[in-house]
Design a protein around this motif. Sequence first.
Motif, PDB file in Angstrom:
ATOM      1  N   MET A 125       0.946 -19.179   5.445  1.00 53.13           N
ATOM      2  CA  MET A 125       1.714 -18.887   4.233  1.00 53.13           C
ATOM      3  C   MET A 125       3.147 -18.560   4.617  1.00 53.13           C
ATOM      4  SD  MET A 125       1.072 -15.840   1.517  1.00 53.13           S
ATOM      5  CE  MET A 125      -0.542 -16.452   1.056  1.00 53.13           C
ATOM      6  N   ALA A 126       4.135 -19.170   3.928  1.00 54.90           N
ATOM      7  CA  ALA A 126       5.528 -18.916   4.260  1.00 54.90           C
ATOM      8  C   ALA A 126       5.882 -17.484   3.869  1.00 54.90           C
ATOM      9  CB  ALA A 126       6.399 -19.901   3.498  1.00 54.90           C
ATOM     10  N   LYS A 127       6.838 -16.909   4.628  1.00 60.13           N
ATOM     11  CA  LYS A 127       7.199 -15.515   4.344  1.00 60.13           C
ATOM     12  C   LYS A 127       8.277 -15.498   3.261  1.00 60.13           C
ATOM     13  CE  LYS A 127       9.066 -11.578   6.997  1.00 60.13           C
ATOM     14  NZ  LYS A 127       8.944 -10.516   6.135  1.00 60.13           N
ATOM     15  N   ALA A 128       7.942 -14.942   2.110  1.00 57.14           N
ATOM     16  CA  ALA A 128       8.926 -14.829   1.043  1.00 57.14           C
ATOM     17  C   ALA A 128       9.772 -13.586   1.297  1.00 57.14           C
ATOM     18  CB  ALA A 128       8.214 -14.729  -0.295  1.00 57.14           C
ATOM     19  N   GLU A 129      10.916 -13.506   0.587  1.00 60.50           N
ATOM     20  CA  GLU A 129      11.843 -12.400   0.847  1.00 60.50           C
ATOM     21  C   GLU A 129      11.233 -11.029   0.565  1.00 60.50           C
ATOM     22  OE1 GLU A 129      15.814 -12.176  -1.090  1.00 60.50           O
ATOM     23  OE2 GLU A 129      16.069 -13.956   0.196  1.00 60.50           O
ATOM     24  N   HIS A 130      10.406 -10.973  -0.492  1.00 61.10           N
ATOM     25  CA  HIS A 130       9.847  -9.663  -0.861  1.00 61.10           C
ATOM     26  C   HIS A 130       8.673  -9.266   0.040  1.00 61.10           C
ATOM     27  CE1 HIS A 130       7.230 -12.556  -2.882  1.00 61.10           C
ATOM     28  NE2 HIS A 130       6.301 -11.637  -2.867  1.00 61.10           N
ATOM     29  N   HIS A 131       8.188 -10.208   0.875  1.00 54.58           N
ATOM     30  CA  HIS A 131       7.052  -9.886   1.753  1.00 54.58           C
ATOM     31  C   HIS A 131       7.413  -8.791   2.750  1.00 54.58           C
ATOM     32  CE1 HIS A 131       4.607 -13.860   1.233  1.00 54.58           C
ATOM     33  NE2 HIS A 131       4.322 -12.959   0.322  1.00 54.58           N
ATOM     34  N   ASP A 132       6.466  -7.887   3.013  1.00 53.77           N
ATOM     35  CA  ASP A 132       6.603  -6.835   4.032  1.00 53.77           C
ATOM     36  C   ASP A 132       7.804  -5.920   3.783  1.00 53.77           C
ATOM     37  OD1 ASP A 132       4.554  -8.379   5.210  1.00 53.77           O
ATOM     38  OD2 ASP A 132       6.016  -9.532   6.365  1.00 53.77           O
ATOM     39  N   SER A 133       8.258  -5.813   2.525  1.00 52.64           N
ATOM     40  CA  SER A 133       9.409  -4.950   2.219  1.00 52.64           C
ATOM     41  C   SER A 133       8.921  -3.511   1.996  1.00 52.64           C
ATOM     42  CB  SER A 133      10.085  -5.454   0.934  1.00 52.64           C
ATOM     43  OG  SER A 133       9.123  -5.424  -0.116  1.00 52.64           O
ATOM     44  N   VAL A 134       9.865  -2.597   1.818  1.00 50.59           N
ATOM     45  CA  VAL A 134       9.489  -1.202   1.524  1.00 50.59           C
ATOM     46  C   VAL A 134       8.631  -1.179   0.260  1.00 50.59           C
ATOM     47  CG1 VAL A 134      10.408   1.072   0.871  1.00 50.59           C
ATOM     48  CG2 VAL A 134      11.543  -0.272   2.641  1.00 50.59           C
ATOM     49  N   ARG A 135       9.045  -2.004  -0.727  1.00 49.33           N
ATOM     50  CA  ARG A 135       8.290  -2.077  -1.996  1.00 49.33           C
ATOM     51  C   ARG A 135       6.843  -2.508  -1.736  1.00 49.33           C
ATOM     52  NH1 ARG A 135       6.835  -0.767  -6.226  1.00 49.33           N
ATOM     53  NH2 ARG A 135       7.057  -1.754  -8.236  1.00 49.33           N
ATOM     54  N   SER A 136       6.668  -3.459  -0.783  1.00 41.29           N
ATOM     55  CA  SER A 136       5.314  -3.926  -0.456  1.00 41.29           C
ATOM     56  C   SER A 136       4.445  -2.766   0.001  1.00 41.29           C
ATOM     57  CB  SER A 136       5.332  -4.945   0.683  1.00 41.29           C
ATOM     58  OG  SER A 136       6.246  -5.966   0.445  1.00 41.29           O
ATOM     59  N   TRP A 137       5.035  -1.936   0.885  1.00 40.66           N
ATOM     60  CA  TRP A 137       4.247  -0.828   1.439  1.00 40.66           C
ATOM     61  C   TRP A 137       3.932   0.220   0.366  1.00 40.66           C
ATOM     62  CZ3 TRP A 137       1.746  -1.716   5.693  1.00 40.66           C
ATOM     63  CH2 TRP A 137       2.243  -2.672   6.580  1.00 40.66           C
ATOM     64  N   VAL A 138       4.905   0.438  -0.542  1.00 44.30           N
ATOM     65  CA  VAL A 138       4.642   1.401  -1.633  1.00 44.30           C
ATOM     66  C   VAL A 138       3.485   0.889  -2.493  1.00 44.30           C
ATOM     67  CG1 VAL A 138       5.602   2.408  -3.753  1.00 44.30           C
ATOM     68  CG2 VAL A 138       7.008   2.296  -1.677  1.00 44.30           C
ATOM     69  N   VAL A 139       3.539  -0.413  -2.838  1.00 45.82           N
ATOM     70  CA  VAL A 139       2.482  -0.986  -3.681  1.00 45.82           C
ATOM     71  C   VAL A 139       1.130  -0.869  -2.965  1.00 45.82           C
ATOM     72  CG1 VAL A 139       1.586  -3.161  -4.641  1.00 45.82           C
ATOM     73  CG2 VAL A 139       3.999  -2.562  -4.940  1.00 45.82           C
ATOM     74  N   TRP A 140       1.126  -1.158  -1.656  1.00 48.05           N
ATOM     75  CA  TRP A 140      -0.153  -1.108  -0.916  1.00 48.05           C
ATOM     76  C   TRP A 140      -0.706   0.313  -0.864  1.00 48.05           C
ATOM     77  CZ3 TRP A 140      -1.565   0.526   4.319  1.00 48.05           C
ATOM     78  CH2 TRP A 140      -2.892   0.167   4.635  1.00 48.05           C
ATOM     79  N   ILE A 141       0.185   1.282  -0.549  1.00 52.91           N
ATOM     80  CA  ILE A 141      -0.291   2.676  -0.419  1.00 52.91           C
ATOM     81  C   ILE A 141      -0.851   3.168  -1.760  1.00 52.91           C
ATOM     82  CG2 ILE A 141       0.475   5.078  -0.025  1.00 52.91           C
ATOM     83  CD1 ILE A 141       2.314   3.879   2.187  1.00 52.91           C
ATOM     84  N   VAL A 142      -0.156   2.831  -2.845  1.00 50.80           N
ATOM     85  CA  VAL A 142      -0.662   3.282  -4.155  1.00 50.80           C
ATOM     86  C   VAL A 142      -1.977   2.563  -4.492  1.00 50.80           C
ATOM     87  CG1 VAL A 142      -0.168   3.333  -6.632  1.00 50.80           C
ATOM     88  CG2 VAL A 142       1.612   3.925  -4.996  1.00 50.80           C
ATOM     89  N   SER A 143      -2.052   1.273  -4.163  1.00 49.69           N
ATOM     90  CA  SER A 143      -3.274   0.538  -4.524  1.00 49.69           C
ATOM     91  C   SER A 143      -4.467   1.018  -3.693  1.00 49.69           C
ATOM     92  CB  SER A 143      -3.072  -0.974  -4.428  1.00 49.69           C
ATOM     93  OG  SER A 143      -2.877  -1.355  -3.091  1.00 49.69           O
TER      94      SER A 143
END
Length: 439
Positions: free
Chosen positions: A1-19
């Motif tokens: 899968m190609a890496k999109a700009e939003h991938h692995d961002s701070v926002r990604s980690w916030v979403v993961w931790i909350v989920s």
Amino acid sequence: MAKAEHHDSVRSWVVWIVSITAYLIAVTQRTSFGVAGLEATDRFDASASILATFSVVQLVVYAGLQIPVGILVDRWGPRAMITGGAALMMVGQLLLAMADSVGAGLVGRFFVGAGDAMTFVSVIRLLPIWFSGYRIPMLTQATGMVGQLGQLLSLIPFVALLHAWSWTPAFLSLAALSVLGFVLALVLISNGPLSNEVPPAPARARVLLSNAWREPGTRLGFWTHFTTQFTTNVFLLTWGYPFLVSGQGVSPATASGLLSIFVLVALVAGPVLGSAVARHPHRRSAIAFNVIGAIALSWLVVLLWPGQAPMWLLVVLIVCVALGGPASMIAFDFARTFNPSHVIGTATGIVNVGGFLAALVTVYVVGWLLDLQQKAAGSGAELYSLDAFRWALSFQFLVLFGGVIGMVITRNKARRNMAARGDYTPRSARGLSGRTEIE
Ligand SMILES: N[C@@H](Cc1c[nH]cn1)C(=O)NCC(=O)O
């Protein structure tokens, strides 16, 4: 899968931790009734079989909702499902806090099961939205591991509250925990820029379902989850404790200690299997087959052992059976990598039915075989004798065998499809071609 700009961002980690917090809360709600068994017997004036009905209702609701939930995740997105799930669990625990009859309690447990069913598949669906492919196997494992800690929240603080404050306040505090999950998910989880990346999801549920099911990789995931996870569920949810105490003559305190090995193994094996899958994606089914082999072999040795098994062997059995939990996460990797992104939720839902369906059937058949042997032995015969357990638990070999056949057939189909597309050669299966996303 190609890496999109939003991938692995701070926002990604916030979403993961909350989920994963929402999933941990869901597992706490799921396991809370089990640890309140004695109090429930008093409150509802219930027999053992009525008490078992609470677990069965919850499991049936959970397994029965996986496919509808998967379809809805693809149509509405994970955020709506996680917040909706938290709201349902809150209602369920409120009802249970107030319930003073079996009927009212069962309705409460129904809502808890439904809310729980909406959470895991949605959390897994968020991973490919927010992270690049190489991180996902590890994060899938980490999600499973963190969820297992929910069992500890039930076992320690919830039991302490139950003893200190009694039934109603303890269950009200669980409802409050789901309010926290609801608010966090509502404010901090986002479905991401999904609409820019994938074609809109087909409107009809039937189309989603048939697209996901027709893909042999989804069915490979289903059979992998079916075969790796069911012995863990059978042991933890019903038969492990009576087998250890009545069959193997272990004290109740030691049996509880042995059952806590499950959480330990999930914590240790999760990262090991996650990194193995990330480094050798072409070896995913081989890793699953090895774990299944270890589970089958350890059960065979314990069930054939003359007399009661020594403690070291019981520990080996539990470690092998517990490996099934983390190994079952490989199944979700199949769902993700074999399907286009707009059907991953549906495929994940299909896969997640496997282990729970196999566990439901096995729990029931093992109980039936125990009853049958007691009846055949005549009045006064022991229900939970070691010999009765030997025969009854041997049913697991049939389920393991059926699951392995399902895995082999669907793996061959998946390979044939990939070969037809030019994505698979025997060399790539040996990991020599540098291709990654194959089984
Ligand atoms: N395999 C489990 C989760 C797990 C991970 N490690 C140990 N167990 C699974 O399929 N979970 C689904 C759920 O809803 O919890």
